[in-house]
Write a protein that holds these residues in place. Structure first.
Motif, PDB file in Angstrom:
ATOM      1  N   SER A 180       0.834  -1.207   0.000  1.00  0.00           N
ATOM      2  CA  SER A 180       0.000   0.000   0.000  1.00  0.00           C
ATOM      3  C   SER A 180       0.867   1.257   0.000  1.00  0.00           C
ATOM      4  O   SER A 180       2.012   1.248   0.471  1.00  0.00           O
ATOM      5  N   LEU A 181       0.294   2.331  -0.506  1.00  0.00           N
ATOM      6  CA  LEU A 181       0.968   3.622  -0.519  1.00  0.00           C
ATOM      7  C   LEU A 181       1.330   4.043   0.905  1.00  0.00           C
ATOM      8  O   LEU A 181       2.423   4.570   1.141  1.00  0.00           O
ATOM      9  N   THR A 224       3.247  10.448  -3.844  1.00  0.00           N
ATOM     10  CA  THR A 224       1.922  10.144  -4.378  1.00  0.00           C
ATOM     11  C   THR A 224       1.960   8.820  -5.130  1.00  0.00           C
ATOM     12  O   THR A 224       3.035   8.314  -5.474  1.00  0.00           O
ATOM     13  N   GLN A 225       0.793   8.296  -5.423  1.00  0.00           N
ATOM     14  CA  GLN A 225       0.719   7.073  -6.226  1.00  0.00           C
ATOM     15  C   GLN A 225       1.306   7.320  -7.618  1.00  0.00           C
ATOM     16  O   GLN A 225       1.930   6.428  -8.192  1.00  0.00           O
ATOM     17  N   VAL A 275       4.978   6.804  -7.331  1.00  0.00           N
ATOM     18  CA  VAL A 275       5.251   5.376  -7.185  1.00  0.00           C
ATOM     19  C   VAL A 275       5.181   4.707  -8.559  1.00  0.00           C
ATOM     20  O   VAL A 275       6.043   3.902  -8.922  1.00  0.00           O
ATOM     21  N   ASN A 276       4.172   5.070  -9.336  1.00  0.00           N
ATOM     22  CA  ASN A 276       4.024   4.514 -10.687  1.00  0.00           C
ATOM     23  C   ASN A 276       5.212   4.873 -11.565  1.00  0.00           C
ATOM     24  O   ASN A 276       5.687   4.047 -12.351  1.00  0.00           O
TER      25      ASN A 276
END
Length: 152
Positions: free
Chosen positions: A23-24, A82-83, A86-87
């Motif tokens: 999870s983030l 942020t996601q 991460v991406n």
């Protein structure tokens, strides 16, 4: 060198699995006793390889200066990522190692500026030594990430 590059690819696959299955919140959590978090360690791996392979070879790095400053040696997390970031790191884990292998096989790494690494005191004198150290470095951080996963 093919074996070392293969191990680097597999190390990256392990890190990608971690990114995709954590999870983030856990990626951003700094465990007690640590100065950084899982996502910092993984971003640091991406940045360090670019510096030790491309920059020391006098070539342009394939990542943004902003990412370098955020994850360079001596930095630490100042805010949650942020996601989206991460991406981006996840994508760079996949694409940057393949690009390095391609560039190595195509003989792109001709010149090299010697560099003594602070971790071990060894001096890197060519791209092969640098790639071997990168493998060692990524293994250290994979171990740290796996330890962090147990306590976040």
């Amino acid at each position: 060198m093919n074996f070392s590059l293969s191990v680097l690819q597999n190390t990256r696959k392990a890190l990608i699995r971690i990114l995709e299955n954590t999870s983030l919140e856990k990626l951003n959590k700094i465990p007690e006793g640590f100065n950084n978090n899982i996502i910092w360690n993984i971003g640091h791996i991406v940045v360090t390889k670019q510096i030790l392979a491309y920059k020391l070879s006098g070539l342009s790095v394939n990542i943004s200066n902003e990412l370098i400053q955020k994850y360079i040696k001596g930095s630490k997390p100042i805010a949650d990522v942020t996601q989206e970031e991460v991406n981006e790191i996840n994508e760079l884990l996949k694409t940057s190692i393949n690009k390095t292998i391609e560039d190595y096989e195509n003989g792109l790494f001709k010149d090299f500026n010697e560099y003594t690494v602070s971790t071990t005191g060894n001096t890197l004198t060519n791209i092969e030594e640098s790639l071997e150290f990168i493998l060692f470095h990524e293994g250290i951080h994979l171990g740290i990430v796996m330890a962090m996963l147990k306590i976040v």
